[in-house]
Design a protein around this motif. Structure first.
Motif, PDB file in Angstrom:
ATOM      1  N   SER A  17     -44.183  16.047 -11.010  1.00  0.00           N
ATOM      2  CA  SER A  17     -44.511  16.429  -9.635  1.00  0.00           C
ATOM      3  C   SER A  17     -44.228  15.296  -8.655  1.00  0.00           C
ATOM      4  O   SER A  17     -44.352  15.472  -7.443  1.00  0.00           O
ATOM      5  CB  SER A  17     -45.993  16.830  -9.534  1.00  0.00           C
ATOM      6  OG  SER A  17     -46.266  17.934 -10.357  1.00  0.00           O
ATOM      7  N   THR A  70     -36.203  16.432 -13.457  1.00  0.00           N
ATOM      8  CA  THR A  70     -36.535  17.404 -12.423  1.00  0.00           C
ATOM      9  C   THR A  70     -37.779  16.864 -11.732  1.00  0.00           C
ATOM     10  O   THR A  70     -38.711  16.404 -12.398  1.00  0.00           O
ATOM     11  CB  THR A  70     -36.811  18.798 -13.023  1.00  0.00           C
ATOM     12  OG1 THR A  70     -37.766  18.685 -14.073  1.00  0.00           O
ATOM     13  CG2 THR A  70     -35.529  19.405 -13.572  1.00  0.00           C
ATOM     14  N   SER A 113     -40.320  16.921  -7.792  1.00  0.00           N
ATOM     15  CA  SER A 113     -40.970  17.841  -6.859  1.00  0.00           C
ATOM     16  C   SER A 113     -39.968  18.639  -6.024  1.00  0.00           C
ATOM     17  O   SER A 113     -40.236  19.771  -5.638  1.00  0.00           O
ATOM     18  CB  SER A 113     -41.912  17.059  -5.931  1.00  0.00           C
ATOM     19  OG  SER A 113     -41.197  16.074  -5.212  1.00  0.00           O
ATOM     20  N   ASP A 160     -37.348  20.009  -7.022  1.00  0.00           N
ATOM     21  CA  ASP A 160     -36.758  21.088  -7.823  1.00  0.00           C
ATOM     22  C   ASP A 160     -37.710  22.262  -8.030  1.00  0.00           C
ATOM     23  O   ASP A 160     -37.342  23.244  -8.676  1.00  0.00           O
ATOM     24  CB  ASP A 160     -36.344  20.552  -9.206  1.00  0.00           C
ATOM     25  CG  ASP A 160     -35.245  19.510  -9.107  1.00  0.00           C
ATOM     26  OD1 ASP A 160     -34.165  19.849  -8.600  1.00  0.00           O
ATOM     27  OD2 ASP A 160     -35.485  18.357  -9.511  1.00  0.00           O
ATOM     28  N   ALA A 161     -38.927  22.154  -7.506  1.00  0.00           N
ATOM     29  CA  ALA A 161     -39.928  23.186  -7.757  1.00  0.00           C
ATOM     30  C   ALA A 161     -40.652  23.568  -6.474  1.00  0.00           C
ATOM     31  O   ALA A 161     -41.026  22.712  -5.679  1.00  0.00           O
ATOM     32  CB  ALA A 161     -40.938  22.680  -8.780  1.00  0.00           C
ATOM     33  N   GLU A 162     -40.828  24.869  -6.299  1.00  0.00           N
ATOM     34  CA  GLU A 162     -41.576  25.343  -5.127  1.00  0.00           C
ATOM     35  C   GLU A 162     -43.063  25.062  -5.304  1.00  0.00           C
ATOM     36  O   GLU A 162     -43.756  24.667  -4.372  1.00  0.00           O
ATOM     37  CB  GLU A 162     -41.339  26.844  -4.930  1.00  0.00           C
ATOM     38  CG  GLU A 162     -41.970  27.382  -3.650  1.00  0.00           C
ATOM     39  CD  GLU A 162     -41.636  28.845  -3.410  1.00  0.00           C
ATOM     40  OE1 GLU A 162     -42.271  29.439  -2.521  1.00  0.00           O
ATOM     41  OE2 GLU A 162     -40.757  29.389  -4.105  1.00  0.00           O
ATOM     42  N   SER A 220     -46.103  23.189  -7.907  1.00  0.00           N
ATOM     43  CA  SER A 220     -46.287  22.178  -8.958  1.00  0.00           C
ATOM     44  C   SER A 220     -47.112  22.742 -10.111  1.00  0.00           C
ATOM     45  O   SER A 220     -47.642  23.846 -10.040  1.00  0.00           O
ATOM     46  CB  SER A 220     -46.958  20.930  -8.363  1.00  0.00           C
ATOM     47  OG  SER A 220     -48.300  21.221  -7.992  1.00  0.00           O
ATOM     48  N   ASP A 244     -42.843  26.235 -12.514  1.00  0.00           N
ATOM     49  CA  ASP A 244     -41.567  25.977 -11.824  1.00  0.00           C
ATOM     50  C   ASP A 244     -40.821  24.750 -12.338  1.00  0.00           C
ATOM     51  O   ASP A 244     -39.615  24.801 -12.587  1.00  0.00           O
ATOM     52  CB  ASP A 244     -41.801  25.786 -10.314  1.00  0.00           C
ATOM     53  CG  ASP A 244     -42.467  26.976  -9.648  1.00  0.00           C
ATOM     54  OD1 ASP A 244     -43.190  27.709 -10.347  1.00  0.00           O
ATOM     55  OD2 ASP A 244     -42.278  27.169  -8.444  1.00  0.00           O
ATOM     56  N   ILE A 245     -41.536  23.636 -12.504  1.00  0.00           N
ATOM     57  CA  ILE A 245     -40.860  22.379 -12.850  1.00  0.00           C
ATOM     58  C   ILE A 245     -40.357  22.403 -14.294  1.00  0.00           C
ATOM     59  O   ILE A 245     -39.294  21.849 -14.612  1.00  0.00           O
ATOM     60  CB  ILE A 245     -41.800  21.164 -12.603  1.00  0.00           C
ATOM     61  CG1 ILE A 245     -40.994  19.863 -12.525  1.00  0.00           C
ATOM     62  CG2 ILE A 245     -42.890  21.059 -13.636  1.00  0.00           C
ATOM     63  CD1 ILE A 245     -40.251  19.683 -11.244  1.00  0.00           C
ATOM     64  N   GLU A 248     -39.501  25.250 -15.850  1.00  0.00           N
ATOM     65  CA  GLU A 248     -38.369  26.184 -15.776  1.00  0.00           C
ATOM     66  C   GLU A 248     -37.107  25.469 -15.290  1.00  0.00           C
ATOM     67  O   GLU A 248     -36.011  25.695 -15.816  1.00  0.00           O
ATOM     68  CB  GLU A 248     -38.703  27.346 -14.834  1.00  0.00           C
ATOM     69  CG  GLU A 248     -39.704  28.325 -15.402  1.00  0.00           C
ATOM     70  CD  GLU A 248     -40.138  29.374 -14.391  1.00  0.00           C
ATOM     71  OE1 GLU A 248     -39.819  29.222 -13.186  1.00  0.00           O
ATOM     72  OE2 GLU A 248     -40.803  30.341 -14.798  1.00  0.00           O
ATOM     73  N   ALA A 249     -37.267  24.598 -14.286  1.00  0.00           N
ATOM     74  CA  ALA A 249     -36.126  23.844 -13.756  1.00  0.00           C
ATOM     75  C   ALA A 249     -35.529  22.932 -14.822  1.00  0.00           C
ATOM     76  O   ALA A 249     -34.303  22.808 -14.939  1.00  0.00           O
ATOM     77  CB  ALA A 249     -36.556  23.030 -12.537  1.00  0.00           C
TER      78      ALA A 249
END
Length: 221
Positions: free
Chosen positions: A111, A134, A136, A138-140, A142, A147-148, A150-151
């Motif tokens: 994050s 990856t 913060s 890269d993710a909508e 935290s 999201d992170i 998955e990225a």
């Protein structure tokens, strides 16, 4: 199927920084007139600002002016005040080297911002070993949102069963689990076994995982 890669958290996993992260939040909130006790924010470390800010001050949003200012102040405190003196987690560098020698591809999922990440990796003494990440940006949302993770999976081009997460908070475990990824957890982030119970294995720190490498979930890589 054998493991092909590992997704690494950084704070509390490779560097002993969770108390510093909590203190940075306390000081950042105080700068803008909010009295947030250390004991209240410490259990939330592992989440990003989008989760922490509204939990500490209901109605405050990280994307609104004051929320954004608090988040930026926390980042400034980590970069300028705390990061230069943070200790590496025991065995962090040796574990990374062992995993790389075993043929595992390693990627970071954090994050933190990219600016913070470079300093945290330097504190962990692994900045020359870990290139893929990856962050913060890269993710909508935290952790504990997925999201992170998955990225990171997308960057790896691997299926969840080919990957393990190595981390230290219940929020990492939850985020990875939502993606179908198992987590090896470390106690050095300050969370106890009851909080880490969703992990596939729990060790004190990177050094203990390294000592038990051949009996660990990493042994089939």
């Amino acid at each position: 199927m054998a493991l092909s890669a590992a997704i690494f958290d950084v704070d509390g996993t490779l560097v002993i920084s969770n108390d510093a992260q909590a203190q940075a939040w306390v000081e950042a909130f105080a700068t803008y007139g909010y009295d947030v006790p250390f004991e209240k924010v410490r259990p939330l470390i592992g989440m990003g600002g989008d989760q922490v800010i509204p939990k500490m001050v209901p109605g405050l949003d990280k994307e609104e002016a004051q929320g954004k200012a608090i988040s930026e102040k926390r980042k400034e405190l980590i970069i300028k005040k705390f990061a230069p003196t943070l200790p590496a987690a025991p065995g962090a560098r040796d574990l990374i080297l062992k995993m790389q020698q075993s043929g595992l591809r390693l990627i970071i999922a954090t994050s933190a911002t990219s600016e913070e990440l470079s300093l945290l990796l330097k504190a962990a003494k692994v900045d020359d070993l870990l290139a893929e990440a990856t962050t913060s940006s890269d993710a909508e949302h935290s952790k504990p949102e997925p999201d992170i993770v998955e990225a990171a999976l997308k960057k790896l081009h691997l299926e969840p069963h080919q990957v393990v997460m190595i981390a230290d908070t219940p929020y990492d475990i939850e985020a990875a689990s939502k993606c179908g990824v198992g987590t090896i957890a470390f106690r050095c982030g300050g969370f106890d076994d009851s909080q880490l119970m969703g992990a596939i294995a729990i060790y004190d720190d990177p050094a203990l995982l390294l000592a038990h490498y051949n009996e660990s979930p990493l042994a089939n890589s």
